[in-house]
Scaffold this motif. Structure first.
Motif, PDB file in Angstrom:
ATOM      1  N   ASP B  17       0.911  -1.262   0.059  1.00  0.00           N
ATOM      2  CA  ASP B  17       0.071  -0.043  -0.028  1.00  0.00           C
ATOM      3  C   ASP B  17       0.848   1.255   0.031  1.00  0.00           C
ATOM      4  N   SER B  18       0.475   2.326  -0.739  1.00  0.00           N
ATOM      5  CA  SER B  18       1.085   3.558  -0.650  1.00  0.00           C
ATOM      6  C   SER B  18       0.263   4.785  -0.667  1.00  0.00           C
ATOM      7  N   THR B  19       0.473   5.761  -0.120  1.00  0.00           N
ATOM      8  CA  THR B  19      -0.566   6.905  -0.142  1.00  0.00           C
ATOM      9  C   THR B  19      -0.745   7.107  -1.524  1.00  0.00           C
ATOM     10  N   SER B  20       0.256   7.135  -2.493  1.00  0.00           N
ATOM     11  CA  SER B  20      -0.154   7.636  -3.824  1.00  0.00           C
ATOM     12  C   SER B  20      -1.047   6.764  -4.922  1.00  0.00           C
ATOM     13  N   ARG B  21      -1.007   5.398  -4.161  1.00  0.00           N
ATOM     14  CA  ARG B  21      -1.751   4.418  -4.830  1.00  0.00           C
ATOM     15  C   ARG B  21      -3.378   4.606  -4.338  1.00  0.00           C
ATOM     16  N   ILE B  22      -3.334   4.899  -3.120  1.00  0.00           N
ATOM     17  CA  ILE B  22      -4.760   5.049  -2.602  1.00  0.00           C
ATOM     18  C   ILE B  22      -5.329   6.354  -3.221  1.00  0.00           C
ATOM     19  N   MET B  23      -4.601   7.337  -3.400  1.00  0.00           N
ATOM     20  CA  MET B  23      -5.301   8.562  -4.062  1.00  0.00           C
ATOM     21  C   MET B  23      -5.273   8.411  -5.637  1.00  0.00           C
ATOM     22  N   LEU B  24      -4.528   7.538  -6.083  1.00  0.00           N
ATOM     23  CA  LEU B  24      -4.828   7.393  -7.513  1.00  0.00           C
ATOM     24  C   LEU B  24      -6.257   6.438  -7.689  1.00  0.00           C
ATOM     25  N   ASP B  25      -6.435   5.470  -6.717  1.00  0.00           N
ATOM     26  CA  ASP B  25      -7.497   4.864  -6.838  1.00  0.00           C
ATOM     27  C   ASP B  25      -8.747   5.736  -6.796  1.00  0.00           C
ATOM     28  N   VAL B  26      -8.762   6.898  -6.106  1.00  0.00           N
ATOM     29  CA  VAL B  26      -9.749   7.651  -5.899  1.00  0.00           C
ATOM     30  C   VAL B  26     -10.116   8.355  -7.165  1.00  0.00           C
ATOM     31  N   VAL B  27      -8.828   8.887  -7.874  1.00  0.00           N
ATOM     32  CA  VAL B  27      -9.053   9.419  -9.008  1.00  0.00           C
ATOM     33  C   VAL B  27      -9.609   8.660 -10.105  1.00  0.00           C
ATOM     34  N   THR B  72       4.735  18.059  -3.260  1.00  0.00           N
ATOM     35  CA  THR B  72       3.979  16.704  -3.044  1.00  0.00           C
ATOM     36  C   THR B  72       2.927  16.204  -4.073  1.00  0.00           C
ATOM     37  N   VAL B  73       3.000  17.008  -5.256  1.00  0.00           N
ATOM     38  CA  VAL B  73       1.867  16.882  -6.252  1.00  0.00           C
ATOM     39  C   VAL B  73       1.937  15.513  -6.633  1.00  0.00           C
ATOM     40  N   LYS B  74       2.861  14.734  -6.428  1.00  0.00           N
ATOM     41  CA  LYS B  74       2.818  13.437  -7.006  1.00  0.00           C
ATOM     42  C   LYS B  74       1.991  12.390  -6.314  1.00  0.00           C
ATOM     43  N   ASP B  75       1.606  12.978  -5.023  1.00  0.00           N
ATOM     44  CA  ASP B  75       0.666  12.019  -4.084  1.00  0.00           C
ATOM     45  C   ASP B  75      -0.571  12.163  -4.831  1.00  0.00           C
ATOM     46  N   PHE B  76      -1.038  12.845  -5.908  1.00  0.00           N
ATOM     47  CA  PHE B  76      -2.406  12.915  -6.381  1.00  0.00           C
ATOM     48  C   PHE B  76      -3.456  13.601  -5.538  1.00  0.00           C
ATOM     49  N   SER B  77      -3.087  14.027  -3.985  1.00  0.00           N
ATOM     50  CA  SER B  77      -4.127  14.564  -3.432  1.00  0.00           C
ATOM     51  C   SER B  77      -4.738  15.997  -3.846  1.00  0.00           C
ATOM     52  N   ALA B  78      -3.709  16.841  -4.442  1.00  0.00           N
ATOM     53  CA  ALA B  78      -4.310  17.795  -4.962  1.00  0.00           C
ATOM     54  C   ALA B  78      -5.132  17.740  -6.341  1.00  0.00           C
ATOM     55  N   LEU B  79      -4.663  16.660  -7.272  1.00  0.00           N
ATOM     56  CA  LEU B  79      -5.547  16.182  -8.204  1.00  0.00           C
ATOM     57  C   LEU B  79      -6.856  15.887  -7.654  1.00  0.00           C
ATOM     58  N   ILE B  80      -7.228  15.228  -6.821  1.00  0.00           N
ATOM     59  CA  ILE B  80      -8.356  14.682  -6.202  1.00  0.00           C
ATOM     60  C   ILE B  80      -9.216  16.137  -5.647  1.00  0.00           C
ATOM     61  N   THR B  81      -8.576  16.792  -5.038  1.00  0.00           N
ATOM     62  CA  THR B  81      -9.462  18.093  -4.693  1.00  0.00           C
ATOM     63  C   THR B  81      -9.783  18.991  -5.795  1.00  0.00           C
TER      64      THR B  81
END
Lengths: 443, 303
Positions: B17-27, B72-81
């Motif tokens: 598991d990784s933070t970015s993978r979780i965020m990518l799943d949400v995307v 940290t834009v690579k963690d996809f969380s800003a993308l989700i927002t």
């Protein structure tokens, strides 16, 4: 049959395929010197009974402590005491150690091989033989066995539980012992049961070891006081409190209570083999089974070795490294100690030498906690690792204690599960030891 | 002395598991609803989504550069927002609305409080609330193909106008914010998130269940209230935001019920047709309290 288990926990990759089908191979003629650190158990360190130049024999007691919580150390070869020096032990400490030069004659001490009939012995006699044999828990923690077997008299023991869970990934030493020494395990358990007439013996084994369950069931057949139970394969199923819960549904109360407070005593399966050998064959604890494994080991194996044998020799005996390991670990990957070199000896608690490749040891930098709650979902003690981590980093020791941080098992489930790869168990461990140190200072 | 090895604290193996993978799943889970909105609302929807995403990711990048923090834009969380903010806007808002919203969400709501995981309010929802109070006209002008249309919830609230059939409401061929209308495609994404273990059923199901039960009690049409408006997007994608929701199972359930209760109260009694955003924001504020009172009993703890 219902699989017994505890709540929460994790399912790390097994890694047992390397060695589970490898029968125990003798490695009993070590080439190098044997090193016996004076710290091989929890409790007071031992003091050498021999000096430089002395000739020692196999099974001769070479170190002992006067303290109550302690266990003597015996020479596992015959030869000459070459030095009293310092040696590294797996937790990174340097401690006093006896170095014996092996003469390869394996001449035994005359006191050895005195077989007892435990049925004619008193309780005190049995416990004394176990104590003199230097037996400590073989699961790794190394608590002296004779003390576990002497609970306060007001505690009524109704369960002797043998721990055959071996939930740590990669480790197969207990598994091989269960397959190859099953009769000894049953006899060892019977010896212990004579000390506790009201107790039932339960051998708990994870269900990913069906062969071990089968063979121990065969040997336990006809023993009306011994049961073999199948446990759900889940880490940390072999943690003492989790095992007790799985078998009896009892929770060991925290704040210093012991298994005996809920009527249980837990022993590793290999510990009772040592008990059987001490009582029936008059052999002190001089050997143990060590799994040498991991992706970076050429021919992973289970070895029977003399205590004091060097790690380097065992790695060589397993063909050496196929690639430069990123990490070398004494014990399993979840709770074992990372070593900075291989220059240390097998001690009573050495269950494995594990060499991990870069791919196996995925270490990332820490990222922010995203409050996903995975650490809470997996904590077998129901703690809130993320919050404890924040308190520990802020050095808020009071808050840490208030949220029961001192109860942490350090099993590592939280760190394993954390997607942000935060060093949860590491900070909890540091906080625990700091708090305990502060307490000691106050006293 | 032989070679030296790396020494770290145990455990020496970690999950994949990784933070970015979780965020990518949400995307990934948000993509079907986005595609539908582009299909239904047209090119405008795509422009809004892109503007919102670019301003969120850009704001995070620029802010972190200016303040000398690791980017940290690579963690996809800003993308989700960015995606969530866009989904909360009508398709015909002026181009500067998503830009202001995105910058506000990332800098004021997220970065000012310490970045990922530290913000106490859902950034996209906080931005929506600010946009709604500042430019109410732009924010409640819903149009399909350039023609203004009332949303079903406005119609219910005003008690006038014909309501579209439930099937249209479920599929999403109605007026509304661009990513909110299609319950069908949002649920598809939500199912994926549950399958991947990113979200649990606890918050969304207790949330939706509470809205259904209370609406029914008040004599409304429970099913209709669930699929019209922003409830599905809110319940499955915003109330479940890790940073701003409780951490324990018990906390999840309390939080979901609280969100449901507030949503119905706002829809029924407040001057707004829609209550999902405000309900979630208000419950976000209660999270520290919920976390504190839902700590599980430690194994072996004696009362």
């Amino acid at each position: 049959m219902a699989r017994l288990t505890f709540k929460r926990g994790i399912h790390p990759p097994h890694g047992k395929h390397y060695t589970e089908d490898k029968p125990i191979e003798n490695y009993l003629d070590p080439k190098g010197d044997l090193v016996y650190p004076m710290v091989q158990h929890i409790g007071a360190p031992c003091e050498p009974l021999v000096k430089r130049g002395d000739r020692v024999l196999v099974g001769q007691k070479i170190a002992e402590a006067q303290a109550f919580v302690s266990a003597p150390i015996h020479s596992s070869v015959s030869g000459t005491v070459k030095a009293i020096t310092e040696s590294l032990i797996p937790n990174g400490q340097k401690v006093k150690a006896i170095v014996v030069e092996n003469d390869h004659e394996y001449e035994e001490d005359p006191s050895l091989n005195k077989a007892y009939n435990y049925k004619d012995m008193t309780r005190e006699e049995i416990i004394n033989v176990i104590k003199e044999a230097g037996i400590v828990g073989m699961g790794g923690a190394g608590f002296p066995t004779h003390i576990k077997l002497s609970p306060p008299e007001d505690k009524e023991i109704d369960h002797i539980i043998l721990n055959g869970a071996e939930c740590e990934p990669y480790l197969t030493s207990d598994y091989r012992v269960m397959l190859e020494e099953s009769e000894r395990i049953i006899e060892g358990l019977k010896i212990i049961l004579t000390l506790f007439p009201k107790a039932r013996g339960v051998i708990g084994i994870e269900d990913n070891k069906p062969e071990a369950i089968k063979i121990l069931k065969q040997h336990a057949a006809g023993q009306d006081r011994i049961d073999v139970v199948s446990l759900k394969t889940k880490y940390p199923q072999g943690a003492e409190k989790q095992l007790i819960y799985a078998v009896t549904k009892r929770e060991v109360p925290f704040k210093g209570k012991l298994p005996a407070d809920v009527g249980c005593i837990v022993h590793n399966v290999d510990t009772v083999v040592a008990v059987q050998r001490a009582i029936r064959r008059g052999r002190p604890l001089m050997r143990r089974i060590v799994t040498v494994t991991g992706g970076a080991i050429k021919e992973p194996k289970n070895f029977k070795v003399r205590i004091g044998t060097s790690y380097q020799e065992l790695i060589d005996a397993a063909g050496g490294f196929t690639e430069e390991p990123v990490k070398l670990i004494s014990g399993g990957p979840m709770m074992g100690m990372a070593l900075y070199n291989v220059d240390l000896p097998v001690v009573k608690g050495t269950s494995a030498i594990l060499a991990l490749t870069k791919k196996e040891a995925n270490d990332g930098g820490e990222l922010n906690c995203i409050r996903c709650g995975k650490c809470i979902e997996v904590c077998p003690l129901n703690l809130i690792p993320s919050e404890l981590n924040a308190l520990a980093l802020n050095k808020d020791w009071e808050g840490f204690e208030k949220l029961n941080g001192l109860e942490c098992l350090q099993c590592g489930c939280c760190s394993f599960a954390c997607p942000s790869k935060r060093h949860l168990v590491q900070s909890l461990r540091t906080a625990k030891s700091t708090i305990l140190q502060n307490r000691r200072k106050k006293k | 002395m032989s070679q030296l090895f790396k020494v770290t604290s145990s455990p020496h193996v970690k999950s994949k598991d990784s933070t970015s993978r979780i965020m990518l799943d949400v995307v990934l889970a948000l993509i079907p609803a986005g595609l539908f909105s582009i299909y239904f609302f047209g090119f405008d929807a795509l422009v809004i989504i892109l503007l919102s995403v670019i301003s969120c990711v850009g704001a995070e990048y620029v802010w972190q550069k200016l303040t000398n923090q690791p980017v940290t834009v690579k963690d996809f969380s800003a993308l989700i927002t960015g995606i969530l903010l866009a989904y909360n806007l009508p398709s015909n808002v002026p181009f500067w609305i998503p830009i202001i919203g995105g910058v506000f969400a990332i800098i004021l709501v997220k970065q000012f409080f310490g970045g990922l995981g530290q913000n106490f309010m859902n950034p996209a929802l906080a931005a929506r609330a600010v946009l709604l109070t500042s430019w109410a006209g732009h924010m409640s002008n819903f149009a399909i193909d350039g023609v203004s249309s009332a949303t079903p919830l406005t119609a219910i609230s005003l008690g006038e106008g014909a309501l579209p059939p439930l099937s249209d409401v479920f599929v999403g061929t109605i007026g509304g914010s661009l990513g909110e209308t299609s319950a069908l495609f949002l649920l598809l994404g939500a199912a994926y998130l549950m399958y991947r273990g990113v979200i649990s059923w606890r918050i969304p199901i207790t949330y939706v269940g509470t809205v259904f039960a209370l609406t029914y009690l008040f004599g409304g049409n429970g099913l209709y209230e669930i699929f019209a408006g922003g409830l599905i997007l809110g319940a499955f994608f915003m109330a479940t935001d890790y940073s701003t929701s409780p951490m324990t199972s018990k906390g999840h359930i309390l939080f979901g019920i609280g969100c449901g209760l507030l949503t119905v109260v706002i829809r029924k009694f407040a001057g707004l047709p829609e209550g999902v955003s405000y309900a979630i924001i208000l419950m976000n504020l209660a999270v520290p309290l919920i976390d504190r009172y839902t700590r599980p009993r430690t194994f072996g703890e004696v009362a």
